[in-house]
Design an enzyme around this catalytic site. Structure first.
Site, mmCIF file in Angstrom:
data_model
loop_
_atom_site.group_PDB
_atom_site.id
_atom_site.type_symbol
_atom_site.label_atom_id
_atom_site.label_comp_id
_atom_site.label_asym_id
_atom_site.label_seq_id
_atom_site.Cartn_x
_atom_site.Cartn_y
_atom_site.Cartn_z
ATOM 1 N N LYS A 44 0.820 -1.217 0.000
ATOM 2 C CA LYS A 44 0.000 0.000 0.000
ATOM 3 C C LYS A 44 0.856 1.270 0.000
ATOM 4 C CE LYS A 44 -4.012 -2.155 2.270
ATOM 5 N NZ LYS A 44 -4.990 -2.005 3.384
ATOM 6 N N HIS A 95 -2.210 -5.304 1.516
ATOM 7 C CA HIS A 95 -3.506 -5.950 1.320
ATOM 8 C C HIS A 95 -3.249 -7.405 0.971
ATOM 9 C CE1 HIS A 95 -7.496 -6.941 -0.261
ATOM 10 N NE2 HIS A 95 -6.843 -7.571 -1.213
ATOM 11 N N TYR A 121 -12.426 -1.907 -3.589
ATOM 12 C CA TYR A 121 -12.931 -2.070 -2.218
ATOM 13 C C TYR A 121 -14.453 -1.962 -2.140
ATOM 14 C CZ TYR A 121 -8.398 -2.196 0.209
ATOM 15 O OH TYR A 121 -7.168 -2.555 0.705
ATOM 16 N N GLU A 143 -9.834 -10.624 -7.464
ATOM 17 C CA GLU A 143 -8.873 -9.520 -7.286
ATOM 18 C C GLU A 143 -7.719 -9.622 -8.279
ATOM 19 O OE1 GLU A 143 -9.819 -8.820 -2.527
ATOM 20 O OE2 GLU A 143 -7.821 -9.461 -3.131
HETATM 21 P P1 IDP Z 1 -7.896 -6.591 5.826
HETATM 22 O O1 IDP Z 1 -7.088 -5.672 4.921
HETATM 23 O O2 IDP Z 1 -7.090 -7.049 7.006
HETATM 24 O O3 IDP Z 1 -8.542 -7.734 5.078
HETATM 25 P P2 IDP Z 1 -10.537 -5.356 5.918
HETATM 26 O O4 IDP Z 1 -11.474 -5.473 7.070
HETATM 27 O O5 IDP Z 1 -10.841 -6.123 4.670
HETATM 28 O O6 IDP Z 1 -9.066 -5.705 6.467
HETATM 29 O O7 IDP Z 1 -10.430 -3.806 5.576
HETATM 30 C C1 IDP Z 1 -9.853 -3.366 4.365
HETATM 31 C C2 IDP Z 1 -8.935 -2.205 4.659
HETATM 32 O O8 IDP Z 1 -9.718 -1.108 5.140
HETATM 33 C C3 IDP Z 1 -7.900 -2.437 5.767
HETATM 34 O O9 IDP Z 1 -6.750 -3.134 5.337
HETATM 35 C C4 IDP Z 1 -7.591 -1.019 6.179
HETATM 36 O O10 IDP Z 1 -6.717 -0.378 5.247
HETATM 37 C C5 IDP Z 1 -8.975 -0.371 6.098
HETATM 38 N N1 IDP Z 1 -9.690 -0.438 7.388
HETATM 39 C C6 IDP Z 1 -10.237 -1.529 7.968
HETATM 40 N N2 IDP Z 1 -10.826 -1.225 9.133
HETATM 41 C C7 IDP Z 1 -10.642 0.110 9.300
HETATM 42 C C8 IDP Z 1 -11.039 1.043 10.332
HETATM 43 O O11 IDP Z 1 -11.663 0.693 11.336
HETATM 44 N N3 IDP Z 1 -10.653 2.348 10.124
HETATM 45 C C9 IDP Z 1 -9.964 2.767 9.028
HETATM 46 N N4 IDP Z 1 -9.592 1.928 8.051
HETATM 47 C C10 IDP Z 1 -9.921 0.620 8.186
HETATM 48 MG MG MG Z 2 -9.996 -7.641 3.561
#
Ligand code: IDP
Ligand code: MG
Length: 137
Positions: free
Chosen positions: A9, A115, A49, A126
């Site tokens: 990222k 990611h 996303y 993806e």
């Molecule tokens: P992951 O990347 O671990 O799979 P996801 O829940 O799929 O997590 O969330 C996608 C992305 O969204 C995260 O990697 C992060 O960059 C962002 N994100 C997730 N939760 C939060 C939050 O509570 N606040 C701000 N950004 C968040």
């Molecule tokens: Mg995710």
């Protein structure tokens, strides 16, 4: 053999730790089958996303993901989806296990360095979002 999508990222690209992150993959049995450095538009990030579009952080996440270049990769190996998630660590770097990529390189729960696809089904979608068949070797 599985394939999964990985993104380094904008925060990690800006920190100049692309090589250090790639080393984590290669040292743990994952192989790079495809790779490119690109800058997403906010619209690209929004499409990628889309599953999160109802979440309160969606708009900020799309701004952040399009704020600078990213490195997108297809990783290949045994249990690549789960292996990559294990190497990444928890979403929130404060909760990520020591020695994981997010524990070592992430800035915050949003700017969290990498990611990784969360299932084989999503990995296929993806990968197809970023790469043509002939780019995956
Ligand atoms: P992951 O990347 O671990 O799979 P996801 O829940 O799929 O997590 O969330 C996608 C992305 O969204 C995260 O990697 C992060 O960059 C962002 N994100 C997730 N939760 C939060 C939050 O509570 N606040 C701000 N950004 C968040
Ligand atoms: Mg995710």
């Amino acid at each position: 053999m599985e394939k999964t999508l990985s993104i380094i990222k904008p925060d990690a690209v800006a920190k100049n730790v692309i090589g250090k992150i790639i080393d984590r993959f290669e040292s743990n049995g994952l192989r790079i089958a495809a790779m490119k450095k690109i800058k997403l538009t906010k619209e690209d990030a929004g499409k990628f996303y889309e599953v999160h579009k109802e979440r309160p952080f969606y708009n900020d996440l799309c701004e952040y993901m399009s704020s600078g270049p990213v490195v997108v990769m297809v990783l290949e190996g045994e249990n690549a989806v789960a292996k990559n998630r294990e190497l990444m660590g928890a979403t929130n770097p404060k909760e990520a296990a020591p020695g994981t990529i997010r524990a070592d390189f992430a800035e915050s729960i949003e700017a969290n360095a990498v990611h990784g696809s969360d299932s084989l089904e999503n990995a296929k979608k993806e990968i197809a979002f970023f790469f043509a068949e002939r780019e995956i070797l």
